[in-house]
Design a protein around this motif. Structure first.
Motif, PDB file in Angstrom:
ATOM      1  N   MET A 145       8.364  19.012  29.049  1.00 29.14           N
ATOM      2  CA  MET A 145       7.989  17.608  29.299  1.00 29.14           C
ATOM      3  C   MET A 145       6.468  17.430  29.306  1.00 29.14           C
ATOM      4  O   MET A 145       5.946  16.443  28.810  1.00 29.14           O
ATOM      5  CB  MET A 145       8.584  17.147  30.631  1.00 29.14           C
ATOM      6  N   ALA A 146       5.783  18.394  29.886  1.00 24.72           N
ATOM      7  CA  ALA A 146       4.317  18.329  29.930  1.00 24.72           C
ATOM      8  C   ALA A 146       3.729  18.346  28.521  1.00 24.72           C
ATOM      9  O   ALA A 146       2.756  17.645  28.228  1.00 24.72           O
ATOM     10  CB  ALA A 146       3.767  19.502  30.745  1.00 24.72           C
ATOM     11  N   GLU A 147       4.369  19.120  27.658  1.00 24.87           N
ATOM     12  CA  GLU A 147       3.922  19.205  26.265  1.00 24.87           C
ATOM     13  C   GLU A 147       4.095  17.863  25.565  1.00 24.87           C
ATOM     14  O   GLU A 147       3.243  17.448  24.768  1.00 24.87           O
ATOM     15  CB  GLU A 147       4.737  20.276  25.534  1.00 24.87           C
ATOM     16  N   LEU A 148       5.166  17.148  25.888  1.00 22.16           N
ATOM     17  CA  LEU A 148       5.440  15.842  25.295  1.00 22.16           C
ATOM     18  C   LEU A 148       4.410  14.809  25.757  1.00 22.16           C
ATOM     19  O   LEU A 148       3.938  13.983  24.969  1.00 22.16           O
ATOM     20  CB  LEU A 148       6.851  15.384  25.668  1.00 22.16           C
ATOM     21  N   TYR A 149       4.052  14.857  27.050  1.00 26.51           N
ATOM     22  CA  TYR A 149       3.034  13.957  27.590  1.00 26.51           C
ATOM     23  C   TYR A 149       1.672  14.217  26.933  1.00 26.51           C
ATOM     24  O   TYR A 149       0.934  13.283  26.610  1.00 26.51           O
ATOM     25  CB  TYR A 149       2.915  14.118  29.104  1.00 26.51           C
ATOM     26  N   THR A 150       1.370  15.477  26.728  1.00 29.27           N
ATOM     27  CA  THR A 150       0.109  15.845  26.073  1.00 29.27           C
ATOM     28  C   THR A 150       0.065  15.317  24.644  1.00 29.27           C
ATOM     29  O   THR A 150      -0.953  14.791  24.192  1.00 29.27           O
ATOM     30  CB  THR A 150      -0.058  17.388  26.057  1.00 29.27           C
ATOM     31  N   PHE A 151       1.195  15.450  23.948  1.00 30.44           N
ATOM     32  CA  PHE A 151       1.300  14.955  22.579  1.00 30.44           C
ATOM     33  C   PHE A 151       1.152  13.434  22.543  1.00 30.44           C
ATOM     34  O   PHE A 151       0.460  12.882  21.682  1.00 30.44           O
ATOM     35  CB  PHE A 151       2.649  15.371  21.974  1.00 30.44           C
ATOM     36  N   ALA A 152       1.797  12.744  23.500  1.00 28.17           N
ATOM     37  CA  ALA A 152       1.722  11.284  23.573  1.00 28.17           C
ATOM     38  C   ALA A 152       0.285  10.822  23.816  1.00 28.17           C
ATOM     39  O   ALA A 152      -0.177   9.842  23.221  1.00 28.17           O
ATOM     40  CB  ALA A 152       2.633  10.762  24.676  1.00 28.17           C
ATOM     41  N   LEU A 153      -0.419  11.532  24.689  1.00 29.65           N
ATOM     42  CA  LEU A 153      -1.814  11.198  24.984  1.00 29.65           C
ATOM     43  C   LEU A 153      -2.688  11.401  23.754  1.00 29.65           C
ATOM     44  O   LEU A 153      -3.567  10.583  23.460  1.00 29.65           O
ATOM     45  CB  LEU A 153      -2.321  12.066  26.138  1.00 29.65           C
ATOM     46  N   LEU A 154      -2.428  12.478  23.024  1.00 32.74           N
ATOM     47  CA  LEU A 154      -3.164  12.753  21.790  1.00 32.74           C
ATOM     48  C   LEU A 154      -2.945  11.642  20.769  1.00 32.74           C
ATOM     49  O   LEU A 154      -3.892  11.150  20.147  1.00 32.74           O
ATOM     50  CB  LEU A 154      -2.715  14.101  21.206  1.00 32.74           C
ATOM     51  N   VAL A 155      -1.687  11.232  20.610  1.00 28.92           N
ATOM     52  CA  VAL A 155      -1.344  10.163  19.655  1.00 28.92           C
ATOM     53  C   VAL A 155      -2.031   8.855  20.048  1.00 28.92           C
ATOM     54  O   VAL A 155      -2.619   8.176  19.213  1.00 28.92           O
ATOM     55  CB  VAL A 155       0.190   9.962  19.586  1.00 28.92           C
ATOM     56  N   PHE A 156      -1.964   8.526  21.344  1.00 30.95           N
ATOM     57  CA  PHE A 156      -2.546   7.254  21.808  1.00 30.95           C
ATOM     58  C   PHE A 156      -4.053   7.218  21.603  1.00 30.95           C
ATOM     59  O   PHE A 156      -4.588   6.251  21.045  1.00 30.95           O
ATOM     60  CB  PHE A 156      -2.224   7.037  23.294  1.00 30.95           C
ATOM     61  N   THR A 157      -4.741   8.247  22.050  1.00 33.90           N
ATOM     62  CA  THR A 157      -6.209   8.259  21.954  1.00 33.90           C
ATOM     63  C   THR A 157      -6.682   8.271  20.504  1.00 33.90           C
ATOM     64  O   THR A 157      -7.630   7.566  20.146  1.00 33.90           O
ATOM     65  CB  THR A 157      -6.802   9.472  22.695  1.00 33.90           C
ATOM     66  N   SER A 158      -6.003   9.046  19.665  1.00 28.83           N
ATOM     67  CA  SER A 158      -6.422   9.144  18.264  1.00 28.83           C
ATOM     68  C   SER A 158      -6.192   7.827  17.528  1.00 28.83           C
ATOM     69  O   SER A 158      -7.079   7.338  16.811  1.00 28.83           O
ATOM     70  CB  SER A 158      -5.689  10.283  17.551  1.00 28.83           C
ATOM     71  N   PHE A 159      -5.023   7.208  17.723  1.00 29.15           N
ATOM     72  CA  PHE A 159      -4.732   5.957  17.024  1.00 29.15           C
ATOM     73  C   PHE A 159      -5.545   4.792  17.568  1.00 29.15           C
ATOM     74  O   PHE A 159      -6.007   3.939  16.804  1.00 29.15           O
ATOM     75  CB  PHE A 159      -3.232   5.632  17.090  1.00 29.15           C
ATOM     76  N   PHE A 160      -5.734   4.749  18.880  1.00 23.92           N
ATOM     77  CA  PHE A 160      -6.527   3.651  19.452  1.00 23.92           C
ATOM     78  C   PHE A 160      -7.965   3.720  18.956  1.00 23.92           C
ATOM     79  O   PHE A 160      -8.585   2.695  18.670  1.00 23.92           O
ATOM     80  CB  PHE A 160      -6.499   3.708  20.983  1.00 23.92           C
ATOM     81  N   THR A 161      -8.500   4.931  18.833  1.00 20.25           N
ATOM     82  CA  THR A 161      -9.866   5.116  18.334  1.00 20.25           C
ATOM     83  C   THR A 161      -9.971   4.757  16.866  1.00 20.25           C
ATOM     84  O   THR A 161     -10.918   4.078  16.448  1.00 20.25           O
ATOM     85  CB  THR A 161     -10.318   6.581  18.529  1.00 20.25           C
ATOM     86  N   LEU A 162      -8.997   5.184  16.068  1.00 23.94           N
ATOM     87  CA  LEU A 162      -9.042   4.942  14.624  1.00 23.94           C
ATOM     88  C   LEU A 162      -8.778   3.479  14.273  1.00 23.94           C
ATOM     89  O   LEU A 162      -9.427   2.910  13.403  1.00 23.94           O
ATOM     90  CB  LEU A 162      -8.020   5.842  13.915  1.00 23.94           C
ATOM     91  N   ILE A 163      -7.816   2.868  14.962  1.00 24.05           N
ATOM     92  CA  ILE A 163      -7.511   1.454  14.696  1.00 24.05           C
ATOM     93  C   ILE A 163      -8.613   0.556  15.245  1.00 24.05           C
ATOM     94  O   ILE A 163      -8.980  -0.448  14.630  1.00 24.05           O
ATOM     95  CB  ILE A 163      -6.134   1.082  15.300  1.00 24.05           C
ATOM     96  N   ASN A 164      -9.164   0.930  16.402  1.00 21.16           N
ATOM     97  CA  ASN A 164     -10.293   0.231  17.019  1.00 21.16           C
ATOM     98  C   ASN A 164     -10.073  -1.290  17.076  1.00 21.16           C
ATOM     99  O   ASN A 164     -10.765  -2.056  16.395  1.00 21.16           O
ATOM    100  CB  ASN A 164     -11.582   0.549  16.245  1.00 21.16           C
ATOM    101  N   PRO A 165      -9.109  -1.754  17.864  1.00 20.12           N
ATOM    102  CA  PRO A 165      -8.832  -3.193  17.935  1.00 20.12           C
ATOM    103  C   PRO A 165     -10.013  -4.031  18.412  1.00 20.12           C
ATOM    104  O   PRO A 165     -10.167  -5.185  18.009  1.00 20.12           O
ATOM    105  CB  PRO A 165      -7.659  -3.274  18.923  1.00 20.12           C
ATOM    106  N   LEU A 166     -10.872  -3.452  19.252  1.00 21.67           N
ATOM    107  CA  LEU A 166     -12.054  -4.198  19.723  1.00 21.67           C
ATOM    108  C   LEU A 166     -13.034  -4.436  18.580  1.00 21.67           C
ATOM    109  O   LEU A 166     -13.736  -5.448  18.553  1.00 21.67           O
ATOM    110  CB  LEU A 166     -12.735  -3.430  20.860  1.00 21.67           C
TER     111      LEU A 166
END
Length: 213
Positions: free
Chosen positions: A1-22
């Motif tokens: 489960m911890a591995e899944l949370y780590t993966f989710a955090l990686l996905v969120f930070t990478s996509f939020f940075t790349l998409i850059n909605p602001l």
């Protein structure tokens, strides 16, 4: 489960940075400045849905499509740069979205459809970076829970993007006509600079590969 949370955090930070909605928000503001609140909401909704479907499609089949058609991410960057530069030039001349001033509902609908797809959904929200990231992360997600997490987090990031774009409507209303024109010209310069960066970041590897095959 911890591995899944780590993966989710990686996905969120990478996509939020790349998409850059602001970073997308000011451009969205200038392109929808004279649209009604409902039309802006409609434009933001269409753009984020199209971007989500495109990212997911590339996540599952992007690698195959790129190989089949012989397309590289660098080529995608070059095309994105050309689109950005054209859009930035129109913004600099305050010509972007001249059709918005008409009362013809059919023309307004056509404008909303146009800008929702290009340049808002592609390549502003769903750019080369987001597409490449989706392909790589999908390849790394070797288990079904990770694949589901990847899609769910992408949906979350794009929902946040939608909320940010909707929030831009309040700023647009306060700026007024003159303020929006000034914002459009300033954003035009920034978009043209982004376009040059996109173009040459894609062109450089191609030229180097030609010089040093």
């Amino acid at each position: 489960m911890a591995e899944l949370y780590t993966f989710a955090l990686l996905v969120f930070t990478s996509f939020f940075t790349l998409i850059n909605p602001l970073g997308t928000m000011p451009i969205f503001m200038t392109m929808t400045a004279t649209l009604s609140k409902q039309r802006r909401k409609q434009t933001a909704k269409k753009a984020t849905i199209i971007a989500f479907l495109t990212i997911v499609a590339f996540a599952f089949s992007g690698h195959i499509l790129f190989d089949f058609f012989g397309i590289s991410v660098n080529s995608f960057r070059i095309v994105g740069g050309v689109i950005f530069f054209t859009m930035g030039w129109d913004m600099l001349q305050a010509r972007l979205g001249h059709i918005k001033h008409t009362d013809d509902e059919e023309k307004i609908d056509a404008y909303v459809d146009d800008v929702s797809v290009t340049p808002l959904a592609i390549p502003m929200i769903c750019g080369p970076g987001a597409i490449t990231n989706a392909i790589i992360l999908m390849q790394d997600a070797d288990k079904y829970p990770q694949k589901i997490t990847l899609i769910a987090v992408i949906a979350l990031v794009l929902f946040i993007t939608y909320l940010i774009l909707i929030g831009a409507s309040k700023i647009t209303d306060k700026l007024g006509v003159t303020g929006n024109k000034v914002m459009m010209r300033l954003m035009g310069l920034i978009v043209m600079v982004i376009a040059v960066e996109f173009f040459f970041s894609g062109l450089k590897p191609i030229v180097l590969s030609m010089l040093h095959p």
